[in-house]
Design a protein around this motif. Sequence first.
Motif, PDB file in Angstrom:
ATOM      1  N   GLY A   8      24.375  29.861  72.845  1.00 54.31           N
ATOM      2  CA  GLY A   8      23.555  28.684  73.088  1.00 54.31           C
ATOM      3  C   GLY A   8      24.410  27.552  73.627  1.00 54.31           C
ATOM      4  O   GLY A   8      25.463  27.245  73.067  1.00 54.31           O
ATOM      5  N   ALA A   9      23.988  26.937  74.730  1.00 49.83           N
ATOM      6  CA  ALA A   9      24.801  25.883  75.346  1.00 49.83           C
ATOM      7  C   ALA A   9      23.918  24.880  76.062  1.00 49.83           C
ATOM      8  O   ALA A   9      22.823  25.207  76.519  1.00 49.83           O
ATOM      9  CB  ALA A   9      25.806  26.480  76.332  1.00 49.83           C
ATOM     10  N   PHE A  10      24.414  23.643  76.171  1.00 53.09           N
ATOM     11  CA  PHE A  10      23.672  22.580  76.853  1.00 53.09           C
ATOM     12  C   PHE A  10      23.829  22.726  78.368  1.00 53.09           C
ATOM     13  O   PHE A  10      24.764  23.369  78.863  1.00 53.09           O
ATOM     14  CB  PHE A  10      24.133  21.208  76.362  1.00 53.09           C
ATOM     15  CG  PHE A  10      25.620  20.986  76.363  1.00 53.09           C
ATOM     16  CD1 PHE A  10      26.269  20.455  77.460  1.00 53.09           C
ATOM     17  CD2 PHE A  10      26.373  21.299  75.235  1.00 53.09           C
ATOM     18  CE1 PHE A  10      27.634  20.244  77.466  1.00 53.09           C
ATOM     19  CE2 PHE A  10      27.743  21.088  75.216  1.00 53.09           C
ATOM     20  CZ  PHE A  10      28.374  20.564  76.333  1.00 53.09           C
ATOM     21  N   PRO A  11      22.905  22.149  79.156  1.00 54.51           N
ATOM     22  CA  PRO A  11      22.834  22.444  80.593  1.00 54.51           C
ATOM     23  C   PRO A  11      24.119  22.211  81.378  1.00 54.51           C
ATOM     24  O   PRO A  11      24.496  23.039  82.210  1.00 54.51           O
ATOM     25  CB  PRO A  11      21.700  21.528  81.083  1.00 54.51           C
ATOM     26  CG  PRO A  11      20.820  21.378  79.898  1.00 54.51           C
ATOM     27  CD  PRO A  11      21.741  21.331  78.717  1.00 54.51           C
ATOM     28  N   SER A  12      24.816  21.083  81.140  1.00 51.32           N
ATOM     29  CA  SER A  12      26.007  20.829  81.954  1.00 51.32           C
ATOM     30  C   SER A  12      27.107  21.835  81.665  1.00 51.32           C
ATOM     31  O   SER A  12      27.901  22.180  82.561  1.00 51.32           O
ATOM     32  CB  SER A  12      26.512  19.392  81.738  1.00 51.32           C
ATOM     33  OG  SER A  12      26.761  19.124  80.370  1.00 51.32           O
ATOM     34  N   ALA A  13      27.185  22.359  80.457  1.00 48.61           N
ATOM     35  CA  ALA A  13      28.160  23.406  80.148  1.00 48.61           C
ATOM     36  C   ALA A  13      27.745  24.740  80.756  1.00 48.61           C
ATOM     37  O   ALA A  13      28.586  25.522  81.215  1.00 48.61           O
ATOM     38  CB  ALA A  13      28.336  23.545  78.640  1.00 48.61           C
ATOM     39  N   VAL A  14      26.438  25.016  80.751  1.00 52.96           N
ATOM     40  CA  VAL A  14      25.949  26.255  81.366  1.00 52.96           C
ATOM     41  C   VAL A  14      26.312  26.286  82.851  1.00 52.96           C
ATOM     42  O   VAL A  14      26.718  27.323  83.387  1.00 52.96           O
ATOM     43  CB  VAL A  14      24.418  26.385  81.176  1.00 52.96           C
ATOM     44  CG1 VAL A  14      23.877  27.557  81.997  1.00 52.96           C
ATOM     45  CG2 VAL A  14      24.083  26.591  79.702  1.00 52.96           C
ATOM     46  N   ARG A  15      26.188  25.145  83.532  1.00 54.10           N
ATOM     47  CA  ARG A  15      26.470  25.101  84.970  1.00 54.10           C
ATOM     48  C   ARG A  15      27.961  25.187  85.274  1.00 54.10           C
ATOM     49  O   ARG A  15      28.347  25.766  86.305  1.00 54.10           O
ATOM     50  CB  ARG A  15      25.902  23.814  85.581  1.00 54.10           C
ATOM     51  CG  ARG A  15      24.399  23.781  85.695  1.00 54.10           C
ATOM     52  CD  ARG A  15      23.950  22.656  86.613  1.00 54.10           C
ATOM     53  NE  ARG A  15      24.344  21.350  86.091  1.00 54.10           N
ATOM     54  CZ  ARG A  15      23.585  20.601  85.306  1.00 54.10           C
ATOM     55  NH1 ARG A  15      22.386  21.047  84.932  1.00 54.10           N
ATOM     56  NH2 ARG A  15      23.993  19.438  84.873  1.00 54.10           N
ATOM     57  N   THR A  16      28.811  24.615  84.413  1.00 50.89           N
ATOM     58  CA  THR A  16      30.215  24.442  84.777  1.00 50.89           C
ATOM     59  C   THR A  16      31.180  25.394  84.065  1.00 50.89           C
ATOM     60  O   THR A  16      32.129  25.868  84.671  1.00 50.89           O
ATOM     61  CB  THR A  16      30.657  22.996  84.476  1.00 50.89           C
ATOM     62  OG1 THR A  16      30.412  22.716  83.089  1.00 50.89           O
ATOM     63  CG2 THR A  16      29.901  22.005  85.346  1.00 50.89           C
ATOM     64  N   LEU A  17      30.949  25.664  82.797  1.00 48.24           N
ATOM     65  CA  LEU A  17      31.915  26.432  81.999  1.00 48.24           C
ATOM     66  C   LEU A  17      31.490  27.874  81.750  1.00 48.24           C
ATOM     67  O   LEU A  17      32.337  28.771  81.684  1.00 48.24           O
ATOM     68  CB  LEU A  17      32.147  25.743  80.642  1.00 48.24           C
ATOM     69  CG  LEU A  17      32.619  24.292  80.686  1.00 48.24           C
ATOM     70  CD1 LEU A  17      32.823  23.775  79.266  1.00 48.24           C
ATOM     71  CD2 LEU A  17      33.898  24.151  81.501  1.00 48.24           C
TER      72      LEU A  17
END
Length: 309
Positions: free
Chosen positions: A97-106
Motif C-alpha cells: 500500500g502506497a500513496f500516489p506520489s510514491a507509486v509514481r516515483t519509487l
Amino acid sequence: MLDVRRLRLLCDLARLGTIAAVAQAHTYTPSAVSQQLAVLEREAGVPLLERTGRRVTLTTAGQVLVRHAETVLTALEQTTAALAAVATGLTGPLRIGAFPSAVRTLLPATLVALGHQHPGLELRVTELDPVAVPAGLRERRLDVGLLHDYDVVPVEPDPGLDTVPLLDETVFLAVPDSVPVPGSVAVPDSVPEAAEPLREARDAAWILASPGTLCHTATLHVCRTAGFTPRARHHADDFATVLALVAAGQGVSVIPQLAAAQPPVGVRLLPLDTRRRTRIAYRRGAASHPATAAFVSAIHAATSSFLGR
C-alpha cells in the motif's frame, strides 16, 4: 484454547471503539462480530465486555486480554516469518500500500527489482492515503505499506506496527513564474526567517488539499507560522492537478519533493524549512519475513537512485 481470529476482533474493538466499526473492517455483520466476541468470552471464562444500551466497553479482564493478544499476534507474525525464511525461494502475494506520489516515483523501480530477484512473488500494489495503511496492515489486506507525516504535524505511531525510515523530503512552495521573487515585498520583522519563501504568497490565492487531510493541516501550520492564514481558491488532493493549476496561474501551493520531481513549465519551486517524512510499515513481528526484508531493501535502493545518491 483462545481462538486467534476472535482475539483479532477483540483487539480491533479496542482500537476502533465500536462493534459496527469492527464489522465494517472485516466485512462482517455486527451480529456476527457480537456472536464471535461472546464465544471468546466463554473461552476466556470471564466477562470481557460491558454493555450499556448500544455501547460496549472492555472490562479490566478484556483490557488485559488485549495486551496479551497483541503479544500473541506479534509472536505469530514472527513464527510465519521464521517459516518463510527456511522455505526455498519467495513465493505468494506481497500486498503493498502506497500513496500516489510514491507509486509514481519509487514503486516502479522497486517492483522491477523485486520481479527480477524474486520471480515467485506476486506483487500487488494498492494506491491509497497513508491514513488507511495501518488498518490495511492490521486487517491483513496489506503486507507492507508507506506512511508519512510532516515534521510540523507529527503522527503518533500505531502500537501494532513496526516501521523503518525511508525518506526525509524537502517541501516546496510551488508558485507561478509570474509571482515576484522573494524579498521584493516588505513584511513584519516578527515573521520568522524560516518562512522567507512564504512571504510573497501571503496575499496570493492558494490551492489546498481537502480539509481534514494531513497535507491540508501541514499547509495551514506553515502559513500560520509565517503570520497569515492562506486564502483558498481551489481544493485538490492530486499533486499533478495542483501543479497544473499553479502553472495556469490559479494560485500557489505546498508540494513535497516526490510530487515535484517533474514540475510543468511555468512553475517555480521555492524550498521551505519543512520536511515530509516517509516510513515503511508492517505488522509487528514481520520485520524478519523474507518478503518484507526484500521489499525494504528494494525500495531503499529505488529511493537512493531516485534521489541520485
